[in-house]
Design an enzyme around this catalytic site. Structure first.
Site, PDB file in Angstrom:
ATOM      1  N   LYS A  90       0.606  -1.198   0.037  1.00  0.00           N
ATOM      2  CA  LYS A  90       0.119   0.106  -0.023  1.00  0.00           C
ATOM      3  C   LYS A  90       0.978   1.132   0.179  1.00  0.00           C
ATOM      4  O   LYS A  90       1.844   1.335   0.688  1.00  0.00           O
ATOM      5  CB  LYS A  90      -0.783   0.076   1.390  1.00  0.00           C
ATOM      6  CG  LYS A  90      -1.824   1.249   1.286  1.00  0.00           C
ATOM      7  CD  LYS A  90      -3.198   0.839   0.972  1.00  0.00           C
ATOM      8  CE  LYS A  90      -3.895   2.077   0.652  1.00  0.00           C
ATOM      9  NZ  LYS A  90      -3.931   2.423  -0.728  1.00  0.00           N
ATOM     10  N   GLN A 111       7.554   3.876   3.649  1.00  0.00           N
ATOM     11  CA  GLN A 111       5.980   3.617   3.905  1.00  0.00           C
ATOM     12  C   GLN A 111       5.907   2.242   4.702  1.00  0.00           C
ATOM     13  O   GLN A 111       4.909   2.016   5.512  1.00  0.00           O
ATOM     14  CB  GLN A 111       5.432   3.138   2.358  1.00  0.00           C
ATOM     15  CG  GLN A 111       3.930   3.295   2.296  1.00  0.00           C
ATOM     16  CD  GLN A 111       3.483   4.762   2.202  1.00  0.00           C
ATOM     17  OE1 GLN A 111       3.937   5.506   1.705  1.00  0.00           O
ATOM     18  NE2 GLN A 111       2.254   4.738   3.015  1.00  0.00           N
ATOM     19  N   LYS A 126       5.158   1.736  -3.189  1.00  0.00           N
ATOM     20  CA  LYS A 126       5.158   3.238  -3.885  1.00  0.00           C
ATOM     21  C   LYS A 126       5.291   3.083  -5.183  1.00  0.00           C
ATOM     22  O   LYS A 126       5.875   2.071  -5.826  1.00  0.00           O
ATOM     23  CB  LYS A 126       6.179   4.076  -3.171  1.00  0.00           C
ATOM     24  CG  LYS A 126       5.937   5.451  -3.310  1.00  0.00           C
ATOM     25  CD  LYS A 126       4.992   6.185  -2.231  1.00  0.00           C
ATOM     26  CE  LYS A 126       4.703   7.480  -2.643  1.00  0.00           C
ATOM     27  NZ  LYS A 126       3.871   7.932  -1.494  1.00  0.00           N
ATOM     28  N   GLY A 165      -3.321   8.029  -4.163  1.00  0.00           N
ATOM     29  CA  GLY A 165      -2.936   9.290  -4.540  1.00  0.00           C
ATOM     30  C   GLY A 165      -1.503   9.753  -3.940  1.00  0.00           C
ATOM     31  O   GLY A 165      -0.981   8.991  -2.794  1.00  0.00           O
ATOM     32  N   ASP A 166      -0.767  10.753  -4.408  1.00  0.00           N
ATOM     33  CA  ASP A 166       0.239  11.444  -3.941  1.00  0.00           C
ATOM     34  C   ASP A 166       0.444  12.574  -4.571  1.00  0.00           C
ATOM     35  O   ASP A 166      -0.606  12.982  -5.404  1.00  0.00           O
ATOM     36  CB  ASP A 166       1.446  10.281  -3.823  1.00  0.00           C
ATOM     37  CG  ASP A 166       2.915  11.013  -2.942  1.00  0.00           C
ATOM     38  OD1 ASP A 166       2.411  11.070  -2.012  1.00  0.00           O
ATOM     39  OD2 ASP A 166       3.591  11.429  -3.712  1.00  0.00           O
ATOM     40  N   THR A 209      -5.894  13.349   7.371  1.00  0.00           N
ATOM     41  CA  THR A 209      -4.612  13.773   7.707  1.00  0.00           C
ATOM     42  C   THR A 209      -4.543  14.596   8.703  1.00  0.00           C
ATOM     43  O   THR A 209      -3.875  14.675   9.763  1.00  0.00           O
ATOM     44  CB  THR A 209      -3.664  13.980   6.670  1.00  0.00           C
ATOM     45  OG1 THR A 209      -3.876  12.868   5.660  1.00  0.00           O
ATOM     46  CG2 THR A 209      -2.117  14.186   6.756  1.00  0.00           C
ATOM     47  N   ASN A 240      -4.624  20.953   1.886  1.00  0.00           N
ATOM     48  CA  ASN A 240      -5.555  19.829   2.643  1.00  0.00           C
ATOM     49  C   ASN A 240      -5.052  19.722   3.890  1.00  0.00           C
ATOM     50  O   ASN A 240      -5.708  19.749   4.845  1.00  0.00           O
ATOM     51  CB  ASN A 240      -5.319  18.546   1.646  1.00  0.00           C
ATOM     52  CG  ASN A 240      -6.074  17.383   2.362  1.00  0.00           C
ATOM     53  OD1 ASN A 240      -5.604  16.695   3.083  1.00  0.00           O
ATOM     54  ND2 ASN A 240      -7.462  17.322   2.106  1.00  0.00           N
TER      55      ASN A 240
HETATM   56  P1  NDP Z   1      -1.444  20.699  -0.890  1.00  0.00           P
HETATM   57  O1  NDP Z   1      -0.909  20.898  -2.022  1.00  0.00           O
HETATM   58  O2  NDP Z   1      -2.846  20.611  -0.530  1.00  0.00           O
HETATM   59  O3  NDP Z   1      -0.857  21.785   0.135  1.00  0.00           O
HETATM   60  C1  NDP Z   1       0.311  22.249   0.240  1.00  0.00           C
HETATM   61  C2  NDP Z   1       0.527  23.664   0.943  1.00  0.00           C
HETATM   62  O4  NDP Z   1       1.862  23.871   1.145  1.00  0.00           O
HETATM   63  C3  NDP Z   1      -0.030  24.569   0.045  1.00  0.00           C
HETATM   64  O5  NDP Z   1      -0.666  25.740   0.844  1.00  0.00           O
HETATM   65  C4  NDP Z   1       1.312  25.161  -0.410  1.00  0.00           C
HETATM   66  O6  NDP Z   1       1.311  26.497  -1.017  1.00  0.00           O
HETATM   67  C5  NDP Z   1       2.244  24.928   0.572  1.00  0.00           C
HETATM   68  N1  NDP Z   1       3.503  25.140   0.187  1.00  0.00           N
HETATM   69  C6  NDP Z   1       4.335  24.443  -0.735  1.00  0.00           C
HETATM   70  N2  NDP Z   1       5.400  24.899  -0.836  1.00  0.00           N
HETATM   71  C7  NDP Z   1       5.611  25.695  -0.203  1.00  0.00           C
HETATM   72  C8  NDP Z   1       6.769  26.353   0.403  1.00  0.00           C
HETATM   73  N3  NDP Z   1       7.888  26.130  -0.088  1.00  0.00           N
HETATM   74  N4  NDP Z   1       6.698  27.151   1.334  1.00  0.00           N
HETATM   75  C9  NDP Z   1       5.397  27.429   2.062  1.00  0.00           C
HETATM   76  N5  NDP Z   1       4.391  26.690   1.666  1.00  0.00           N
HETATM   77  C10 NDP Z   1       4.490  25.939   0.657  1.00  0.00           C
HETATM   78  O7  NDP Z   1      -0.728  19.459  -0.188  1.00  0.00           O
HETATM   79  P2  NDP Z   1      -1.183  18.583   1.209  1.00  0.00           P
HETATM   80  O8  NDP Z   1      -1.977  19.437   2.281  1.00  0.00           O
HETATM   81  O9  NDP Z   1      -2.135  17.215   0.639  1.00  0.00           O
HETATM   82  O10 NDP Z   1       0.179  17.985   1.522  1.00  0.00           O
HETATM   83  C11 NDP Z   1       1.086  18.877   2.547  1.00  0.00           C
HETATM   84  C12 NDP Z   1       2.139  17.946   3.148  1.00  0.00           C
HETATM   85  O11 NDP Z   1       1.600  16.677   3.693  1.00  0.00           O
HETATM   86  C13 NDP Z   1       3.138  17.126   1.991  1.00  0.00           C
HETATM   87  O12 NDP Z   1       4.425  17.052   2.697  1.00  0.00           O
HETATM   88  C14 NDP Z   1       2.414  15.935   1.988  1.00  0.00           C
HETATM   89  O13 NDP Z   1       3.362  14.991   1.463  1.00  0.00           O
HETATM   90  C15 NDP Z   1       1.992  15.386   3.382  1.00  0.00           C
HETATM   91  N6  NDP Z   1       1.040  14.553   3.703  1.00  0.00           N
HETATM   92  C16 NDP Z   1      -0.465  14.624   2.812  1.00  0.00           C
HETATM   93  C17 NDP Z   1      -1.253  13.881   3.266  1.00  0.00           C
HETATM   94  C18 NDP Z   1      -2.455  14.082   2.566  1.00  0.00           C
HETATM   95  O14 NDP Z   1      -3.598  12.858   3.027  1.00  0.00           O
HETATM   96  N7  NDP Z   1      -2.870  15.103   2.039  1.00  0.00           N
HETATM   97  C19 NDP Z   1      -0.987  12.657   3.646  1.00  0.00           C
HETATM   98  C20 NDP Z   1       0.425  12.490   4.299  1.00  0.00           C
HETATM   99  C21 NDP Z   1       1.319  13.442   4.273  1.00  0.00           C
HETATM  100  P3  NDP Z   1       0.649  26.831  -2.747  1.00  0.00           P
HETATM  101  O15 NDP Z   1      -0.775  27.015  -2.351  1.00  0.00           O
HETATM  102  O16 NDP Z   1       1.257  28.259  -2.665  1.00  0.00           O
HETATM  103  O17 NDP Z   1       1.334  25.922  -3.453  1.00  0.00           O
END
Ligand code: NDP
Length: 444
Positions: A90, A111, A126, A165-166, A209, A240
């Protein structure tokens, strides 16, 4: 030479040009040293670490598709099935130009332990491709996803390997891939998670998350004599994870005063207005300047700066390496008591060490953001029994899982004399279950 050092040398020699994979193996094996030293003879005889660091199998394949100009494009697809000792493989599918075999192996290796920590029966895997969905038309994305799945469908299945997804793979991509799997294989099965609610997706997956991060953080605080209620929280990101972390923090009685995006950040001493944040980010897909415009209490700042704000709890929820040593120093100096990672690897190694040395509670992403994959596993359960659970049912299971994860890593850290070191605790707790299952199942 110690067993860990021997295996590290071997991994580097056998997997040249895969620096991210080397880094992940190093980080995990180094924190497992106390467990491995205590069982060195047994593990050596079993070649346990050699088996753990060698994927069960890995697929690399051509993904040809036709773009809107009629030109044939060729990408490379990957699926690494790393370890299925405790359940079907997974792990997500990353679609990003930076994807290569070493990155997929690093993510697949990590993972294994994250999935094990959830306490659910899911192994580690992955996959992905160097395809970039950004700027592509829906038709082009569909053409890519169909070609990708035409090959991938030979290796996956609800009881074999269940991708999700990722980065770059959202609801649209999962939908196209699911459709193609069904067309070729002729079966309707829970072969992918992150599906739409109309065709087998789970309620509460969107929130999982961020909510899970708060459930674990609240438990960590409670077990260290603090209450999440009344705490001031700094969140980074506004995607998210950040949105639903903020929502749950407020529901638990804390106040989130910051969010950020890749261009700037907002300080809102009255507490972030989640409804407005959702409107700006999820509906209008606008910058945070829009949030500040609508909200008189909010200040907008260009660039970085979230971690300079005084807070009790810091939740990095944006991206990798966004909390640096200077940020850790500022947080500790301002009296921050806990940092919990919503993003994957947001805190640099030096920053993590600084926080731990300065008695700031630190929950690593492997544990703190595991609510996403845990809820994906709950989606698999619902698909298997052909039922859909209510939001409350899924949320309550998620809460139990996160509380359990915290206690598993806390206990593991204590057993090896590393009380309060939740990084070591997470790796040890994740590893122990997989190691036991591997040994019980013989040399396979
Ligand atoms: P999103 O793409 O929904 O959100 C990412 C956020 O981070 C956006 O607000 C983005 O801004 C901001 N961002 C990106 N780069 C930077 C930066 N350099 N400085 C400041 N802000 C930044 O992603 P998710 O919320 O889904 O994921 C966030 C993290 O959590 C990732 O590391 C992901 O791998 C991890 N994660 C997510 C899971 C999930 O279920 N969604 C599960 C486990 C881990 P902008 O809008 O300007 O791009």
């Amino acid at each position: 030479m110690s067993y860990v050092d021997e295996v590290l040398e071997r991994v580097i020699a056998k997997n040249p040009a895969e620096p991210e994979f080397h880094q992940a193996v190093k980080e995990v094996l180094n924190s497992l040293r106390p467990v491995i030293e205590a069982n060195e003879e047994k593990y050596r005889k079993e070649a346990l670490l050699e088996r753990l660091t060698e994927p069960d199998r890995q697929f690399k394949f051509r993904v040809p598709w036709v773009d809107d100009q009629g030109q044939v494009q060729v990408n490379t697809g990957y699926r690494v099935q790393f370890n299925n000792s405790i359940g079907p493989y997974k792990g997500g599918l990353r679609l990003h130009p930076s994807v290569n075999l070493g990155i997929i192996k690093f993510l697949g290796f990590e993972q294994i332990f994250k999935n094990s920590l959830t306490g659910l029966p899911i192994g580690g895997g992955k996959g992905g491709s160097d395809f970039d969905p950004k700027g592509k038309s829906d038709r082009e994305v569909m053409a890519f996803c169909q070609s990708f799945m035409t090959e991938l469908c030979k290796y996956i299945g609800a009881d074999t390997d269940v991708p999700a997804g990722d980065i770059g793979t959202g609801a649209r991509e999962i939908g196209y891939m699911f459709g193609q799997f069904k067309k070729i294989r002729g079966t309707y099965e829970g072969v992918l998670t992150g599906k739409g609610l109309s065709y087998g997706g789970s309620l509460a997956r969107t929130e999982a998350t961020g909510y899970g991060l708060l459930y674990l953080t609240a438990e960590m605080l409670k077990c260290n004599g603090h209450d999440i209620k009344g705490k001031t929280v700094c969140v980074s990101g506004s995607g998210n994870v950040a949105i639903y972390a903020t929502q749950k923090a407020h529901q638990l009685g804390a106040k989130v005063v910051t969010v950020s995006d890749s261009t700037g950040w907002v300080y809102d001493p009255e507490g972030i207005d989640v409804a407005l944040l959702k409107e700006v980010k999820e509906v209008k897909r606008a910058r945070l300047t829009e949030y500040a415009k609508e909200r008189p209490s909010a200040e907008y700042h260009e660039g970085r700066g979230v971690w300079t704000v005084k807070c009790d709890v810091a939740l990095p929820c944006a991206t990798q390496n966004e909390l640096l040593l200077d940020d850790a120093k500022a947080l500790a100096a301002n009296g921050c008591i806990a940092v919990a990672e919503g993003a994957n690897m947001p805190t640099t190694l030096e920053a993590t060490e600084y926080l731990q040395e300065n008695n700031v509670l630190f929950a690593p992403g492997k544990a703190a953001n595991a609510g996403g994959v845990a809820t994906s596993a709950l989606e698999m359960s619902q698909n298997s029994e052909r039922l859909s659970w209510t939001f409350e049912e899924v949320d309550s299971k998620l809460q139990d899982i996160m509380v359990n994860i915290f206690h598993n890593l806390d206990d593991a850290a204590k057993r090896y004399g590393k009380e309060g070191d939740y990084v070591a605790g997470a790796n040890i707790a994740g590893f122990e279950k997989v190691a036991e299952a591997m040994i019980a199942q013989g040399v396979v």
